[in-house]
Write a protein that holds these residues in place. Structure first.
Motif, PDB file in Angstrom:
ATOM      1  N   TRP A  73       0.833  -1.203   0.000  1.00 24.45           N
ATOM      2  CA  TRP A  73       0.000   0.000   0.000  1.00 24.45           C
ATOM      3  C   TRP A  73       0.869   1.255   0.000  1.00 24.45           C
ATOM      4  CZ3 TRP A  73      -4.841   0.974  -1.256  1.00 24.45           C
ATOM      5  CH2 TRP A  73      -5.749  -0.075  -1.266  1.00 24.45           C
ATOM      6  N   ILE A 110     -10.811  -2.971 -16.854  1.00 27.47           N
ATOM      7  CA  ILE A 110     -11.670  -3.242 -15.702  1.00 27.47           C
ATOM      8  C   ILE A 110     -11.936  -4.745 -15.585  1.00 27.47           C
ATOM      9  CG2 ILE A 110     -13.958  -2.854 -14.697  1.00 27.47           C
ATOM     10  CD1 ILE A 110     -13.947  -0.092 -15.805  1.00 27.47           C
ATOM     11  N   LEU A 121     -11.149  -7.473 -12.528  1.00 23.42           N
ATOM     12  CA  LEU A 121     -12.061  -8.496 -11.997  1.00 23.42           C
ATOM     13  C   LEU A 121     -11.373  -9.855 -11.941  1.00 23.42           C
ATOM     14  CD1 LEU A 121     -14.948  -9.555 -11.238  1.00 23.42           C
ATOM     15  CD2 LEU A 121     -15.255  -9.970 -13.685  1.00 23.42           C
ATOM     16  N   ALA A 155      -9.037 -10.070  -9.157  1.00 20.87           N
ATOM     17  CA  ALA A 155      -9.750 -10.187  -7.887  1.00 20.87           C
ATOM     18  C   ALA A 155     -10.248 -11.623  -7.687  1.00 20.87           C
ATOM     19  CB  ALA A 155     -10.932  -9.213  -7.860  1.00 20.87           C
ATOM     20  N   LYS A 168      -9.284 -14.475  -4.778  1.00 23.38           N
ATOM     21  CA  LYS A 168     -10.300 -15.223  -4.042  1.00 23.38           C
ATOM     22  C   LYS A 168     -10.096 -16.721  -4.216  1.00 23.38           C
ATOM     23  CE  LYS A 168     -14.975 -15.452  -2.723  1.00 23.38           C
ATOM     24  NZ  LYS A 168     -14.574 -15.958  -1.418  1.00 23.38           N
ATOM     25  N   LEU A 172      -2.862  -6.282  -6.009  1.00 20.37           N
ATOM     26  CA  LEU A 172      -3.004  -4.879  -5.618  1.00 20.37           C
ATOM     27  C   LEU A 172      -2.329  -3.980  -6.650  1.00 20.37           C
ATOM     28  CD1 LEU A 172      -2.388  -4.791  -1.756  1.00 20.37           C
ATOM     29  CD2 LEU A 172      -4.500  -4.336  -2.991  1.00 20.37           C
ATOM     30  N   HIS A 183      -4.415  -3.721  -9.743  1.00 23.24           N
ATOM     31  CA  HIS A 183      -5.580  -2.849  -9.559  1.00 23.24           C
ATOM     32  C   HIS A 183      -5.168  -1.383  -9.686  1.00 23.24           C
ATOM     33  CE1 HIS A 183      -8.339  -5.980  -8.620  1.00 23.24           C
ATOM     34  NE2 HIS A 183      -7.663  -6.391  -7.558  1.00 23.24           N
ATOM     35  N   LEU A 190      -6.744   1.551 -11.734  1.00 19.96           N
ATOM     36  CA  LEU A 190      -7.202   2.793 -11.101  1.00 19.96           C
ATOM     37  C   LEU A 190      -6.725   4.018 -11.864  1.00 19.96           C
ATOM     38  CD1 LEU A 190      -6.819   2.591  -7.220  1.00 19.96           C
ATOM     39  CD2 LEU A 190      -8.865   2.711  -8.613  1.00 19.96           C
ATOM     40  N   ILE A 213      -8.602   4.488 -14.976  1.00 26.29           N
ATOM     41  CA  ILE A 213      -9.966   4.963 -14.727  1.00 26.29           C
ATOM     42  C   ILE A 213     -10.005   6.496 -14.749  1.00 26.29           C
ATOM     43  CG2 ILE A 213     -11.663   5.225 -12.858  1.00 26.29           C
ATOM     44  CD1 ILE A 213     -11.352   2.267 -12.295  1.00 26.29           C
ATOM     45  N   HIS A 264     -14.737 -12.791   2.911  1.00 25.69           N
ATOM     46  CA  HIS A 264     -14.401 -12.247   1.592  1.00 25.69           C
ATOM     47  C   HIS A 264     -15.571 -12.415   0.632  1.00 25.69           C
ATOM     48  CE1 HIS A 264      -9.762 -11.894   1.788  1.00 25.69           C
ATOM     49  NE2 HIS A 264     -10.383 -11.231   2.743  1.00 25.69           N
ATOM     50  N   ALA A 265     -15.603 -11.507  -0.319  1.00 28.23           N
ATOM     51  CA  ALA A 265     -16.741 -11.471  -1.227  1.00 28.23           C
ATOM     52  C   ALA A 265     -16.847 -12.760  -2.024  1.00 28.23           C
ATOM     53  CB  ALA A 265     -16.573 -10.303  -2.187  1.00 28.23           C
ATOM     54  N   SER A 266     -18.060 -13.108  -2.364  1.00 24.01           N
ATOM     55  CA  SER A 266     -18.252 -14.296  -3.193  1.00 24.01           C
ATOM     56  C   SER A 266     -17.957 -13.927  -4.644  1.00 24.01           C
ATOM     57  CB  SER A 266     -19.685 -14.793  -3.054  1.00 24.01           C
ATOM     58  OG  SER A 266     -20.532 -13.884  -3.718  1.00 24.01           O
ATOM     59  N   TYR A 267     -17.778 -14.973  -5.474  1.00 24.89           N
ATOM     60  CA  TYR A 267     -17.489 -14.716  -6.892  1.00 24.89           C
ATOM     61  C   TYR A 267     -18.604 -13.898  -7.519  1.00 24.89           C
ATOM     62  CZ  TYR A 267     -13.935 -18.267  -6.252  1.00 24.89           C
ATOM     63  OH  TYR A 267     -12.852 -18.953  -5.808  1.00 24.89           O
ATOM     64  N   LEU A 280     -18.341 -10.300  -6.788  1.00 28.22           N
ATOM     65  CA  LEU A 280     -17.276  -9.672  -7.559  1.00 28.22           C
ATOM     66  C   LEU A 280     -17.759  -9.324  -8.962  1.00 28.22           C
ATOM     67  CD1 LEU A 280     -14.129 -11.812  -6.591  1.00 28.22           C
ATOM     68  CD2 LEU A 280     -14.607  -9.455  -5.960  1.00 28.22           C
ATOM     69  N   ILE A 281     -18.482 -10.265  -9.545  1.00 30.87           N
ATOM     70  CA  ILE A 281     -18.988 -10.019 -10.899  1.00 30.87           C
ATOM     71  C   ILE A 281     -20.009  -8.884 -10.893  1.00 30.87           C
ATOM     72  CG2 ILE A 281     -20.331 -11.039 -12.774  1.00 30.87           C
ATOM     73  CD1 ILE A 281     -18.828 -13.693 -12.065  1.00 30.87           C
ATOM     74  N   TRP A 319     -18.216  -5.761 -10.888  1.00 33.95           N
ATOM     75  CA  TRP A 319     -17.673  -5.484 -12.209  1.00 33.95           C
ATOM     76  C   TRP A 319     -18.752  -4.907 -13.121  1.00 33.95           C
ATOM     77  CZ3 TRP A 319     -18.533  -8.090 -17.031  1.00 33.95           C
ATOM     78  CH2 TRP A 319     -17.688  -7.631 -18.050  1.00 33.95           C
ATOM     79  N   LEU A 338     -19.205  -1.369 -12.441  1.00 38.67           N
ATOM     80  CA  LEU A 338     -18.127  -0.554 -13.012  1.00 38.67           C
ATOM     81  C   LEU A 338     -18.347  -0.311 -14.503  1.00 38.67           C
ATOM     82  CD1 LEU A 338     -15.054  -2.142 -11.203  1.00 38.67           C
ATOM     83  CD2 LEU A 338     -15.891   0.189 -10.929  1.00 38.67           C
ATOM     84  N   ILE A 339     -18.781  -1.374 -15.195  1.00 38.39           N
ATOM     85  CA  ILE A 339     -19.054  -1.220 -16.626  1.00 38.39           C
ATOM     86  C   ILE A 339     -20.191  -0.222 -16.828  1.00 38.39           C
ATOM     87  CG2 ILE A 339     -19.883  -2.406 -18.701  1.00 38.39           C
ATOM     88  CD1 ILE A 339     -17.043  -3.103 -17.968  1.00 38.39           C
ATOM     89  N   LYS A 398     -15.740   5.021  -9.318  1.00 41.37           N
ATOM     90  CA  LYS A 398     -15.176   3.771  -9.827  1.00 41.37           C
ATOM     91  C   LYS A 398     -13.914   3.399  -9.056  1.00 41.37           C
ATOM     92  CE  LYS A 398     -15.058   3.405 -14.457  1.00 41.37           C
ATOM     93  NZ  LYS A 398     -14.806   3.954 -15.824  1.00 41.37           N
ATOM     94  N   VAL A 408     -13.264   0.052  -6.821  1.00 38.66           N
ATOM     95  CA  VAL A 408     -12.141  -0.871  -7.056  1.00 38.66           C
ATOM     96  C   VAL A 408     -11.320  -1.018  -5.783  1.00 38.66           C
ATOM     97  CG1 VAL A 408      -9.967  -1.190  -8.291  1.00 38.66           C
ATOM     98  CG2 VAL A 408     -11.999  -0.471  -9.533  1.00 38.66           C
ATOM     99  N   ALA A 409     -11.015   0.126  -5.151  1.00 39.50           N
ATOM    100  CA  ALA A 409     -10.177   0.070  -3.951  1.00 39.50           C
ATOM    101  C   ALA A 409     -10.886  -0.667  -2.822  1.00 39.50           C
ATOM    102  CB  ALA A 409      -9.792   1.479  -3.519  1.00 39.50           C
ATOM    103  N   PHE A 437     -12.301  -4.664  -4.746  1.00 40.85           N
ATOM    104  CA  PHE A 437     -11.277  -5.486  -5.385  1.00 40.85           C
ATOM    105  C   PHE A 437      -9.980  -5.479  -4.595  1.00 40.85           C
ATOM    106  CE2 PHE A 437     -12.981  -5.272 -10.038  1.00 40.85           C
ATOM    107  CZ  PHE A 437     -14.065  -6.030  -9.640  1.00 40.85           C
ATOM    108  N   MET A 438      -9.645  -4.305  -4.042  1.00 42.19           N
ATOM    109  CA  MET A 438      -8.373  -4.220  -3.332  1.00 42.19           C
ATOM    110  C   MET A 438      -8.543  -4.498  -1.841  1.00 42.19           C
ATOM    111  SD  MET A 438      -6.927  -0.904  -5.397  1.00 42.19           S
ATOM    112  CE  MET A 438      -5.173  -0.996  -5.093  1.00 42.19           C
ATOM    113  N   HIS A 439      -9.751  -4.881  -1.456  1.00 47.63           N
ATOM    114  CA  HIS A 439     -10.022  -5.325  -0.082  1.00 47.63           C
ATOM    115  C   HIS A 439      -9.784  -4.264   0.972  1.00 47.63           C
ATOM    116  CE1 HIS A 439      -8.886  -9.542  -1.743  1.00 47.63           C
ATOM    117  NE2 HIS A 439     -10.099  -9.164  -2.101  1.00 47.63           N
TER     118      HIS A 439
END
Lengths: 531, 313, 220, 93
Positions: free
Chosen positions: C47, C95, C99, C102, C106, C200, C203, C207, C210, D4-7, D10-11, D14, D17-18, D47, D51-52, D55-57
């Protein structure tokens, strides 16, 4: 304790490879020390030539172009190769894990890469000497775009050095967050670590801006990007904004570790807790944060707008206050102490005095109307040297003497060291005090030639550098010849962790990670005042 | 000991006041700190290895004291600095403008009546002046210590200085932003004249007087004076050393090779052409940096310079 | 080993500090910190590194703000000359690659190694497509006689997207190294720090884009 | 790591974001004058935040990480605001 474990870090492995590929933070610190020492001497030689040139007005020993190259080399080597990485990377590496009770920094290998990057940057910098730049260490555009000298290599070297600086900073910050020994709470952290933390913060957050600035400068020279070139619609003042956004915090990268060193030495030789521990610790952080807000005070006559000048002037005075607080705290640490005037203590006391002069003369430069007169004169040169030599270098020398037993496992001759100190102290004041007067009289800096009425002051200043030179050689000669016999583990009865192990420490610092139970400067007896 | 230059503008006393004020504050603080340092070191020197010391860690009163006092002093100094700076940056209504062009390594001044001077700025005493400055190349900075004024000069943007000279005399002008080889020779003079003298300088009658006196000295002597007054020295040496431009030593009657391959003998006509149209015939190895001196030197002066070059064998 | 090699090594060493420490320390039990500290430390280090990256681009964003304010007309014209469709496609690709990274992180936490491999491959391919698009965009510009230095807008365009491209390449190198190590079976649900902090970094590349995309392509 | 987020989520993120990308491209086609920049930066910041955060937890990180993630943004703001202030306040006195 087995025989094997007693092997200290200096004896653990011999030869080039055992050093160059080591991940031992102590060895890396020592390697930094040697490297910055070499560059310090080279840059100092350039300064002696510069001063000798000023013995007479007009050409004395070199011509104008050589003079311009010499002051550029002196400035840029001192700043980027010695003083910015200097104390932080050498003593920081050596001391931080020892002080917080860790076996190493958190990313030991990255630490080694940082050192390699430092060497790589220095090497690129040295390659530039084939056609050395003549821009001054500030690389102001558009001169740095137009000059025929090799600006690209030297700035790329500085860019790589910056990368090294960033990685070291990250390493130290994370180390101090994650690897403190049990009980080593933030309010028990030695003040050198606090200072190193603040320094690392600045390294991590300020350096990338100068990185992109120098990349864009290289782009200017390769592609003619035009951001900083008025002929292409760019704005040279913008370059100065970007440059000082880094280079002002960089001043604190240089001075903060020296403040940390003095904060370590004063309590040991006064046998008293540091006065106002919290104030000093928070002042370090405050300085680190506010220092991002004052860069424009280098630009009062650059064409920066009046409004912005005024804002920067106000904030500049705000950063003066924490600095003043620190000076008084150090001073009051002496009160009712039991003071031993060791060499390290002498350097620390000199630091307080000289840094006070350096700081007070900053008050002149922060005042808008006065700065209009003093900007880019010898007054600035003198101010900067009082802070950088009187501050950082004196702190650095104090550290060299103070941690000498720990680092090398031997003792040195205090008497000769004190003579060297006296010479350096006197020489320094003789060399730089006259420059304040030259400055107020209007002698511009970076002048090869000068009006005859300044000659007597210039000559005095040059003689001063010779006294410093003699003192420095004596100091070095003395330190190179340690006294026979092994140094005791804790020759000064210091309470901080680095003195709790053998001198020199073993490779893994601590056999068992210690548990800290007391404040770090727990000297003196708890008797209420007047009781 | 003299530590401030002569004070010769309306801005100077204000700056000097601040310098004095901060000096006094600094000297008092410095003496105080030095005294305490030495006093403590002597009084509390280590007497035995087992000295008892009190564990004083803080003192709210003292800490407040040395936070508040520096804060107040800083505010006071800032206010002084601001007030005088504010006066300096505001242009008086009746200011007379002079256009200034800086280039490596000379200053040229254009006055409203069409006059033009090099490295010598002429201003009347007690008259607000506003300099409108621009650079032809790199950064420069206009600095007159006696007036306590300084301002960087850059390309593609005008910067300004206001001042009102209060004392007749001749004052030094320095370039204080590093600008290359002859940075330290980019010097000039500011002539502050009485109203009457300025008027006669302006209508040219002073020039005639000067000419008359110039006529009485040998041309080579006059050429030597012009060499330093008109900024030639910044680029052309007289000892054979190679500068930004060719040295004048042994120049006369020498064969010159140009960048386009042609060549010529450096005779009177060639030198005159080089002074008036420096870009026409570039000698190999030099860049097109010299400004034209057309309108800045008259024929007699050019002749004098040529005579001077002839003497440099 | 070149700049990418060095950088990926540097990032690797943030990723597995203990692994990079020579064997002497591992053999004699002198681990100086446990796995949790290592994981937390590596993330904090990353970070901090991202903070420096952000400020590196910060100089470019500042230059953008200043010159846009100074030359609004030039930025209007320049922005219109950029290909919004190509830019949008690249945005979606980047983007999407965010995903996939990410998901890879996971997946490794659940020990689904095969999914990790697929996701890392997809990410690298996305990065490659992004680079190819950029290549066409650049050559098209060069063909029209537009180069860095043509005017300040294009200087910013090339400088910002160029430095960003450099980061895409570095990111590809990092992901490539990670992928190779996944094939070697180095990672599992107990040891995934490297993938997490490599992710990270990727991403961050996303970013930055973006912001670059609307500022350069859209706001005309 | 159950939190943690499920798949699927995450989708979903995404897709969001689109969607925002489409919105920002669309918004740019309409002329709001000076507002266009602000809208673009605003959407980009949402956005970036998404993401931060996901996605970046960043949502699982401690305060320290938050500080180091946000402090550079503050510095960037400083750099830009001071230089812009300088640019716009260079009035002739």
């Amino acid at each position: 304790m087995s025989e094997e474990q007693e092997k200290n870090y200096l004896d653990n492995g011999e030869g080039f490879r055992s050093w160059f590929f080591t991940v031992d933070h102590k060895r890396i610190g020592v390697m930094y020390l040697w490297a910055i020492g070499v560059f310090f001497i080279v840059a100092a030689i350039a300064s002696f030539l510069l001063r000798a040139e000023h013995l007479t007005p007009g050409p004395t020993i070199v011509n104008a172009d050589t003079y311009n190259v010499l002051f550029t080399l002196h400035g840029s080597m001192m700043v980027f190769l010695f003083i910015v990485p200097g104390v932080a990377a050498s003593f920081g590496n050596f001391l931080i894990p020892l002080m917080i009770g860790a076996k190493d920094v958190i990313f030991p290998k990255l630490n080694l890469y940082s050192f390699w990057l430092y060497l790589a940057g220095a090497l690129i910098f040295m390659l530039a000497l084939a056609a050395p730049a003549d821009t001054g260490w500030t690389f102001y555009t558009p001169y740095s775009i137009e000059t025929g000298a090799n600006v690209i290599l030297i700035t790329f070297g500085v860019f790589v050095l910056g990368f090294s600086s960033i990685l070291t900073g990250i390493n130290f910050i994370v180390t101090m967050h994650k690897l403190r020994a049990p009980g080593m709470t933030w309010d028990r952290l030695p003040l050198f670590c606090w200072a190193a933390y603040a320094t690392s913060l600045l390294q991590v957050l300020a350096t990338p801006v100068v990185g992109i600035t120098l990349l864009l400068l290289i782009g200017e020279r390769y592609f003619g990007l035009g951001f900083f070139d008025p002929a292409k619609g760019g704005d040279p003042v913008m370059f100065q904004h970007f440059f000082w956004f880094y280079s002002h915090p960089a001043v604190y990268i240089m001075i903060l570790p020296a403040m940390g060193i003095v904060s370590e030495i004063m309590p040991v030789f006064a046998r008293k807790p540091i006065f106002g521990y919290k104030a000093i610790a928070y002042a370090s952080l405050a300085i680190a944060l506010i220092s991002f807000l004052v860069w424009g005070h280098h630009m009062f006559v650059s064409g920066q707008s009046k409004l912005v000048n005024i804002i920067f002037s106000v904030i500049t005075y705000a950063v003066a206050v924490p600095t003043a607080i620190k000076v008084f705290n150090w001073l009051w640490t002496l009160y009712k102490g039991s003071i031993e005037l060791s060499t390290a203590m002498l350097y620390s006391l000199a630091f307080i005095f000289l840094f006070t002069i350096g700081g007070l003369t900053g008050l002149f430069l922060g005042a808008l109307a006065a700065d209009v007169h003093l900007h880019d004169t010898y007054f600035v040169v003198a101010h900067m040297h009082y802070v950088m030599i009187g501050g950082t270098v004196f702190g650095f020398f104090a550290a060299l003497h103070f941690w000498y037993p720990k680092m090398w496992g031997r003792m040195f001759d205090e008497f000769k060291a004190k003579i060297a100190f006296v010479l350096i102290f006197i020489g320094f004041n003789v060399a730089f005090f006259p420059q304040f007067i030259m400055g107020t009289l209007g002698m511009p800096r970076r002048y090869f030639n000068y009006a005859p009425e300044f000659q007597s002051l210039h000559v005095v200043s040059t003689y001063g550098t010779w006294i410093i030179g003699i003192g420095f050689i004596l100091m070095l000669w003395n330190l190179m010849r340690p006294l026979p016999g092994k140094a005791p583990a804790n020759p000064y009865n210091s309470l901080s962790l680095e003195w709790s192990m053998d001198s020199p420490p073993g490779t893994f610092n601590f056999d068992d990670i210690p548990t800290v139970t007391e404040p770090v400067y727990n000297y003196g007896t708890k008797i209420e005042e007047g009781a | 000991m003299k530590w401030l230059p002569e004070s010769a503008s309306t801005f100077a006393p204000g700056v000097d006041l601040i310098l004095w004020l901060v000096t006094i504050i600094s000297v008092i603080s410095c003496v105080l700190i030095a005294f305490l340092l030495i006093y403590f070191v002597i009084k509390y020197r280590r007497k035995t290895e087992n000295d008892q010391t009190p564990a004083i860690t803080h003192d709210s009163f003292l800490e407040t004291l040395w936070t508040v006092i520096p804060t107040i002093l800083c505010i006071v100094i800032f206010i002084y600095g601001y007030v005088y700076y504010d006066q300096y940056t505001v242009t008086p209504k009746n200011a007379v403008e002079v256009n200034v062009t800086a280039k490596q390594w000379l200053w040229s001044f254009d006055y409203s009546n069409g006059k033009k001077t090099l490295n010598e700025l002429y201003v009347p005493v007690d008259q607000p002046i506003r300099l409108v400055m621009q650079s032809d190349d790199v950064l420069h900075s206009f600095f007159v210590p006696a007036f306590r004024v300084k301002q960087d000069v850059m390309g593609n943007r005008y910067t300004y200085i206001n001042f009102t000279a209060t004392k007749e005399g001749v004052y030094d002008l320095y370039c204080t932003e590093y600008c290359g080889t002859a940075h330290s020779d980019m010097l000039g003079k500011v002539h502050v004249l009485s109203k009457a003298k300025f008027a006669s300088w302006q209508d040219g009658s002073a020039d005639k007087v000067k000419k008359a006196s110039a006529a009485s000295i040998p041309p080579a002597e006059l050429g030597k004076q012009l060499y330093s007054n008109k900024g030639c020295l910044a680029c052309h040496s007289i000892d054979g050393a190679n500068g930004v431009g060719p040295s004048w030593k042994g120049l006369f009657a020498k064969n010159r090779v140009f960048t386009d391959g042609a060549s010529a003998i450096a005779d009177e006509n060639y030198i005159k052409e080089s002074i008036l149209y420096p870009g026409e015939k570039m000698v190999e190895g030099y860049g097109p940096v010299m400004p034209s001196y057309k309108g800045l030197l008259d024929d007699d002066e050019i002749t004098a310079i040529i005579e001077y070059i002839k003497t440099l064998k | 080993m070149g700049i990418f090699g060095i950088t990926s090594k540097l990032i690797k060493s943030i990723a597995y500090p203990s692994e990079m420490v020579p064997s002497i320390e591992e053999d004699d039990g002198h681990h100086h910190f446990d796995a949790v500290t290592e994981h937390e430390g590596a993330k904090l280090g990353m970070w901090l590194f991202l903070a420096t990256e952000l400020l590196l681009f910060g100089g470019l964003f500042a230059a953008y703000a200043i010159y846009r304010a100074k030359y609004p007309e030039m930025f209007m014209q320049g922005s219109k000359s950029l290909d919004v469709v190509l830019g949008s496609v690249n945005t979606v690709i980047l983007i999407f690659s965010s995903l996939t990274v990410a998901i890879a992180v996971k997946a490794i936490q659940e020990n689904r190694i095969k999914l990790v491999k697929i996701m890392l491959w997809v990410t690298i391919i996305c990065a490659a497509i992004f680079a190819v698009n950029k290549y066409f965009e650049y050559t098209y510009k060069f063909g029209k006689g537009i180069f860095p230095g043509t005017d300040i807008f294009y200087s910013i365009y090339f400088a910002a997207t160029g430095v960003h491209m450099l980061h895409v390449f570095i990111g590809m190198a990092v992901l490539g190294v990670l992928l190779r190590k996944v094939y070697k079976g180095k990672y599992s649900k107990d040891n995934y720090t490297a993938i997490e902090i490599g992710g990270l970094y990727w991403h961050l590349v996303d970013l930055i884009w973006i912001y670059l995309f609307p500022l350069l392509y859209l706001v005309g | 790591m159950d939190n943690h987020a499920s798949y699927k989520s995450l989708i979903n993120i995404w897709l969001f974001l689109i969607f925002l990308t489409v919105v920002t491209v669309g918004a740019a086609q309409i002329d709001f004058g000076a507002l266009n920049v602000l809208i673009a930066i605003f959407i980009a910041s949402i956005k970036a935040g998404v993401v931060a955060y996901h996605f970046m937890h960043l949502k699982h990180e401690d305060g320290l990480t938050w500080i180091y993630a946000s402090y550079p943004i503050f510095l960037l703001f400083l750099l830009i605001s001071f230089t812009l202030t300088d640019m716009f306040s260079r009035v002739i006195n």
